[in-house]
Scaffold this active site. Structure first.
Site, mmCIF file in Angstrom:
data_model
loop_
_atom_site.group_PDB
_atom_site.id
_atom_site.type_symbol
_atom_site.label_atom_id
_atom_site.label_comp_id
_atom_site.label_asym_id
_atom_site.label_seq_id
_atom_site.Cartn_x
_atom_site.Cartn_y
_atom_site.Cartn_z
ATOM 1 N N VAL A 286 73.243 34.939 31.656
ATOM 2 C CA VAL A 286 72.871 34.402 30.337
ATOM 3 C C VAL A 286 71.872 33.267 30.504
ATOM 4 C CG1 VAL A 286 73.719 33.130 28.337
ATOM 5 C CG2 VAL A 286 75.028 35.037 29.259
ATOM 6 N N ALA A 287 72.139 32.428 31.490
ATOM 7 C CA ALA A 287 71.294 31.246 31.642
ATOM 8 C C ALA A 287 69.927 31.576 32.216
ATOM 9 C CB ALA A 287 72.012 30.241 32.539
ATOM 10 N N GLU A 291 65.227 35.262 27.955
ATOM 11 C CA GLU A 291 64.995 36.119 26.786
ATOM 12 C C GLU A 291 64.450 35.320 25.609
ATOM 13 O OE1 GLU A 291 68.153 35.347 27.665
ATOM 14 O OE2 GLU A 291 68.577 34.154 25.884
ATOM 15 N N ASP A 333 26.809 29.613 12.078
ATOM 16 C CA ASP A 333 25.764 29.452 11.064
ATOM 17 C C ASP A 333 25.149 28.083 11.240
ATOM 18 O OD1 ASP A 333 26.476 31.774 9.922
ATOM 19 O OD2 ASP A 333 27.608 30.890 8.272
ATOM 20 N N ASP A 614 30.391 33.485 5.980
ATOM 21 C CA ASP A 614 30.935 33.141 4.671
ATOM 22 C C ASP A 614 30.751 34.241 3.636
ATOM 23 O OD1 ASP A 614 28.235 32.867 4.545
ATOM 24 O OD2 ASP A 614 28.250 30.691 4.267
ATOM 25 N N ASN A 708 71.674 24.984 31.730
ATOM 26 C CA ASN A 708 70.585 25.785 31.220
ATOM 27 C C ASN A 708 70.409 25.688 29.738
ATOM 28 O OD1 ASN A 708 68.493 27.679 31.712
ATOM 29 N ND2 ASN A 708 69.698 28.063 33.539
ATOM 30 N N THR A 711 70.994 20.744 29.076
ATOM 31 C CA THR A 711 70.182 19.717 29.745
ATOM 32 C C THR A 711 68.765 20.189 30.038
ATOM 33 O OG1 THR A 711 70.986 20.311 31.923
ATOM 34 C CG2 THR A 711 72.221 18.640 30.746
ATOM 35 N N ASP A 712 68.558 21.501 30.095
ATOM 36 C CA ASP A 712 67.200 22.017 30.268
ATOM 37 C C ASP A 712 66.484 22.209 28.960
ATOM 38 O OD1 ASP A 712 67.311 22.257 32.811
ATOM 39 O OD2 ASP A 712 67.179 24.446 32.894
HETATM 40 P P1 ATP Z 1 22.549 29.912 7.510
HETATM 41 O O1 ATP Z 1 22.652 31.322 7.974
HETATM 42 O O2 ATP Z 1 22.099 28.972 8.553
HETATM 43 O O3 ATP Z 1 23.748 29.440 6.768
HETATM 44 P P2 ATP Z 1 21.512 30.483 5.074
HETATM 45 O O4 ATP Z 1 22.496 31.555 5.039
HETATM 46 O O5 ATP Z 1 21.653 29.338 4.151
HETATM 47 O O6 ATP Z 1 21.340 29.939 6.509
HETATM 48 P P3 ATP Z 1 19.904 31.964 3.479
HETATM 49 O O7 ATP Z 1 20.646 31.368 2.367
HETATM 50 O O8 ATP Z 1 20.099 33.398 3.808
HETATM 51 O O9 ATP Z 1 20.129 31.153 4.798
HETATM 52 O O10 ATP Z 1 18.392 31.708 3.217
HETATM 53 C C1 ATP Z 1 17.392 32.391 3.889
HETATM 54 C C2 ATP Z 1 16.058 31.957 3.359
HETATM 55 O O11 ATP Z 1 15.949 32.266 1.988
HETATM 56 C C3 ATP Z 1 15.823 30.465 3.433
HETATM 57 O O12 ATP Z 1 15.227 30.115 4.634
HETATM 58 C C4 ATP Z 1 14.907 30.188 2.282
HETATM 59 O O13 ATP Z 1 13.563 30.362 2.680
HETATM 60 C C5 ATP Z 1 15.256 31.253 1.287
HETATM 61 N N1 ATP Z 1 16.131 30.741 0.243
HETATM 62 C C6 ATP Z 1 17.320 30.142 0.395
HETATM 63 N N2 ATP Z 1 17.872 29.831 -0.772
HETATM 64 C C7 ATP Z 1 17.016 30.248 -1.715
HETATM 65 C C8 ATP Z 1 17.030 30.232 -3.141
HETATM 66 N N3 ATP Z 1 18.050 29.737 -3.826
HETATM 67 N N4 ATP Z 1 15.967 30.736 -3.775
HETATM 68 C C9 ATP Z 1 14.948 31.263 -3.099
HETATM 69 N N5 ATP Z 1 14.888 31.322 -1.774
HETATM 70 C C10 ATP Z 1 15.891 30.812 -1.078
#
Ligand code: ATP
Length: 880
Positions: A286-287, A291, A333, A614, A708, A711-712
């Site tokens: 057991v000790a 498990e 990112d 994201d 076991n 104390t352990d």
């Molecule tokens: P990361 O991947 O580092 O997070 P990100 O996802 O923010 O960057 P995007 O948002 O895909 O990058 O933007 C790509 C490109 O699109 C930018 O470099 C910019 O030139 C253009 N962009 C970003 N936001 C806008 C917007 N609201 N309107 C028009 N063009 C934009």
């Protein structure tokens, strides 16, 4: 109301109005009060997976182990034949142990439940006309739910209003193409799920568009719920380490049982009492069978996850805690993770395009830069004066406002009549505005997207050059352009789907705007930490290569190799990408599909990769990554669901902290395993070698169990509270396939066990020679104390106790002291001493026991010297 009495197929046959009527809801939603009443009636919107274990069941489970039951049974038999005291002692020890185990498991369970709640999805609803975000489990039939791209559908909905809604239903139907939805009633009651285009099902994901729908079913009554019911409760997946340890435990059990049989037989041959030998062998089994190891690991992981959440890393899959320490690559990112995501307009370079154009035909642009930037912008001011929206857009809006643009008047004067929205793939957005008969289009976006859509001019090359220069300084550069459309151009006004090819051309470039997004303060330090920890950091961004390189350089990411663009990645086959990953650390203008390929290529190189994301399209890469990391603030539900870990503060440094924590937890699990196995081996050797050396049975069953299980147990558990060693982030990642027994763990267990047995048996032999009647007490005490000496030494595998600080784990110190006091107590309290068949020791004898036990401590410290200086047990090839 009997909503659920309606046969399910009817929902798609109803019109939006009749659904609302049937389900007794309204266009402005239920009131909170109505919703609560319904929740009482229909229950929570939850899939009932493995039911939570009640506290009682958890307690009972502590006795579920077969060996423990056999032990209790044997003790009861012993009682029947008149050994009542022994029986009581054994049962008491087993009870104490069960309580200890229960407390631990209960704490772990609570920690997990709390994490589960934090990770629970939310839903946007309209109740009593007000939009709000509520926990998705509180949804009830009749609630109005608002969906947008990236959401996981929280319940089964009948769609009421939609804007180009597309839903990925592969989770439910296996159909991998996104389904376009509509709101019209359908005829056929028997339509298969995938064809009921006016319903959205719980658990499916919105890939594009927006919608509003009314909840028709929740929880287990949803289509997903039915499937879940058919599949039955799902077990929590166990971590690779737990699986390996469980398998190891089974093999060890066979070995231990074999040894126990030998010890039993040897005792009989020597004429010991059969009953006593049976109890001895059983107690030892057991000790010494570990498990409980997998359970202890769950506890360590769960408590670790709870600590991590305090550091802003929310663990969604428990095994990730253990595997984080193996990460060799972090792909991150840029925007918001390495940088602050607080953009600011740093520079505006006006391009006098209209001067160069043929003024007679085109004329000067109708809108100024500031006006274009405000119109082609989805950010909005809040009542408190702050701006709500994407940071790129709020920065532009802020800039225009500070230049005196009257936002409300402008947007009223030039209402937006159509648009082609921004997507990362397009890297630009275009809006169409009308003022009376006048129609104008505004476009803003990445220069290489916008410039080719402007009229050819002498300034084009210069503008492109300028954009490059600004990007090389780390600025995000947007080009802003406008175009006058012919009056009454019906193709471009409301309702018509815009054709990008005809709309997005002949623009007049107004300016280049450079936005500054400073790196987060901690980013450079975190990247440096990764470097010393043998972890490569790769930046993957949608931004321009020059911007990416400049920011990479600023935070210390290696940017000596050329930056690869998404287009270049797309042009490479998998082999070429694998080769490129030998030194490419910055990827720019990358699409989510490229992310997936990058993870796969890293894995093909044998790397263990973490990947952040994201968006909806990041989900496959997150799932594929060894550690998928989603953003808690900016991210979508879909990304969060796919991820192993969520960053509550979207901060890169948090990933690094989590890696550090993961390494610490793994180290502690190793410490625990090291300690427990050595201890068990000490007891086994003692009982196994005694008859071979001609010594009488050194320990009684109670002694074995006491050591076991009590104390352990306490000091062992306290090892899991050990702090990170000073150099956790200065060593290379642990190869994921590396055995927990690597680096001399089993060798340690064997020799330390032998040493403990040698010391105990030596003491026994000496005491017997001296005719000391307390020889058994002395043997028992030496063995117990040597385990305490061992736990102090085993706190670090490499560093001496004084380096990590004797007081740096107060819990352990407390456990050692408490155990010592308990040992003294059972020796010197007459009733207990009698129960344990031991006798009080003199002060000199205590001194002797402490002295002998300290040998273990000294020996293990000497082993560490060899580990440090001679590279003992470095049985792992260092990574380059
Ligand atoms: P990361 O991947 O580092 O997070 P990100 O996802 O923010 O960057 P995007 O948002 O895909 O990058 O933007 C790509 C490109 O699109 C930018 O470099 C910019 O030139 C253009 N962009 C970003 N936001 C806008 C917007 N609201 N309107 C028009 N063009 C934009």
């Amino acid at each position: 109301m009997a909503i659920h009495d309606l046969p399910p197929p009817t929902w798609h046959q109803q019109t939006p109005e009749s659904v609302l009527r049937l389900i007794d809801s309204r266009a402005d939603g239920l009131t909170d009060h109505e919703a609560e009443t319904r929740r009482a009636q229909y229950g929570d919107n939850l899939l009932v997976t493995a039911a939570r274990r009640s506290a009682l069941r958890m307690l009972l489970a502590q006795f579920g182990d077969v060996m423990v039951l056999v032990l209790i049974g044997a003790a009861l038999v012993a009682m029947l034949v008149g050994e009542a005291e022994d029986t009581l002692a054994i049962v008491a020890i087993v009870l104490l142990n069960a309580v200890l185990g229960f407390v631990q498991e209960y704490r772990a369970e609570q920690a997990l439940a709390a994490l589960g709640q934090m990770a629970a999805p939310s839903a946007r609803v309209r109740r009593a006309g007000r939009e709000q975000s509520i926990a998705a489990h509180r949804l009830v039939p009749g609630d109005l739910v608002l969906l947008e791209a990236g959401n996981v559908v929280p319940a089964d909905l009948r769609l009421l209003h939609i804007q180009r809604l597309a839903v990925d239903e592969s989770a439910l139907t296996g159909e991998s193409l996104a389904v376009e939805k509509h709101t019209a009633a359908l005829d056929d009651a028997e339509l298969p799920l995938g064809d009921r285009r006016n319903l959205a099902y719980k658990g499916t994901t919105v890939t594009a568009g927006r919608a509003e729908g009314v909840v028709v079913t929740t929880g287990m009554r949803t289509e997903l719920g039915r499937i879940a019911a058919m599949l039955g409760a799902q077990q929590d997946p166990r971590s690779p380490l737990q699986l390996r340890l469980a398998a190891f435990g089974r093999r060890l059990a066979v070995l231990v049982l074999g040894l126990c049989a030998v010890i039993f037989a040897a005792g009989l041959l020597r004429g010991e009492d059969a009953g006593l030998m049976f109890m001895t062998a059983l107690s030892l089994a057991v000790a010494a069978i570990p498990e409980a190891l997998p359970a202890v690991i769950t506890v360590a992981l769960a408590l670790g996850a709870r600590r991590m959440v305090r550091q802003q890393a929310l663990i969604r899959r428990l095994p990730a805690v253990e595997t984080l320490g193996s990460v060799t690559f972090i792909c991150t990112d840029k925007t918001g993770t390495l940088t602050q995501n607080r953009m600011q307009v740093d520079r505006v370079r006006a391009i006098n395009e209209h001067e160069a154009s043929d003024a007679a035909t085109e004329g000067a642009p109708v809108l100024s830069l500031a006006e274009a930037v405000v119109l082609c912008n989805d950010a909005t001011p809040q009542p408190d004066g702050s701006l709500l929206g994407d940071p790129t857009e709020t920065a532009l809006l802020q800039h225009a406002l500070s230049h005196g643009v009257d936002l409300a008047t402008l947007r009223q004067c030039w209402p937006r009549v159509n648009e082609i929205p921004f997507t990362s793939e397009r890297a630009r957005m275009t809006t169409v505005h009308a003022h009376g008969d006048t129609l104008v289009a505004c476009m803003k976006g990445a220069p290489e997207q916008v410039l080719p859509r402007c009229q050819a001019s002498a300034h084009a090359a210069e503008a492109m050059q300028e954009a490059e220069t600004m990007a090389a300084e780390g600025l995000r550069v947007l080009a802003v352009a406008v175009r006058s459309l012919p009056p009454g151009d019906t193709d471009h006004v409301a309702g018509s789907a815009l054709d990008a090819n005809t709309l997005e051309r002949h623009f007049t470039l107004l300016a280049l705007v450079g936005l500054l997004d400073p790196p987060r303060e901690e980013a450079a330090q975190a990247v440096a930490q990764c470097r010393s920890a043998g972890i490569q950091v790769v930046m993957i961004t949608g931004d321009h290569p020059a911007t990416a390189r400049a920011i990479a350089a600023r935070v210390g990411i290696d940017s000596t190799a050329p930056v690869l663009s998404g287009r270049e990645v797309a042009g490479m086959d998998d082999g070429a990408l694998r080769v490129a990953l030998a030194d490419t650390r910055v990827f720019a203008r990358v699409a989510p599909e490229d992310k997936l390929r990058i993870v796969q290529a890293l894995q093909a190189r044998g790397e263990y990769a973490a990947m952040t994301g994201d968006g909806v399209n990041d989900a496959p890469a997150l799932r594929q990554a060894n550690i998928g990391v989603a953003m808690g603030r900016g991210g979508t539900d879909v990304a969060r669901e796919a991820a192993h870990m969520v960053l509550l503060d979207d901060n890169f440094a948090t990933i690094v902290r989590a890696v550090r924590e993961g390494r610490r937890i793994y180290d502690n699990i190793r410490r625990f395993v090291r300690f427990v196995l050595s201890t068990n081996s000490g007891e086994i050797w003692t009982l196994f070698l005694a008859p071979l050396l001609g010594l009488p049975l050194p320990l009684l069953p109670m002694h074995i169990l006491w050591m076991n299980l009590v104390t352990d147990g306490l000091p062992g558990l306290a090892l899991t509270a050990e702090r990170a060693e000073p150099d956790v982030m200065q060593r290379p990642p642990r190869p994921p396939s590396e055995s927990i027994f690597a680096h001399g763990l089993w060798q340690h267990a064997v020799w330390v066990g032998l040493l403990m047995a040698g010391l105990a048996l030596g003491t026994q032999a000496w005491a017997l020679r001296q005719n000391n009647a307390r020889w058994q007490t002395l043997t028992f005490t030496v063995l117990t104390l040597s385990q305490l000496a061992h736990v102090l030494a085993v706190r670090s595998e490499r560093h001496p106790l004084w380096r990590i600080g004797p007081f740096s784990n107060p819990l352990l110190l407390g456990a050692v002291l408490l155990t010592f006091v308990l040992q003294v107590a059972i020796t010197h309290t007459p009733a207990l001493a009698q129960l344990f068949r031991i006798a009080p020791l003199s002060l000199a004898e205590w001194g002797l026991c402490v002295g002998v036990a300290s040998v273990v401590y000294v020996a293990v410290e000497i082993e560490k010297v060899f580990i440090r200086t001679r590279g003992w047990y470095a049985d792992v090839t260092p990574r380059s």
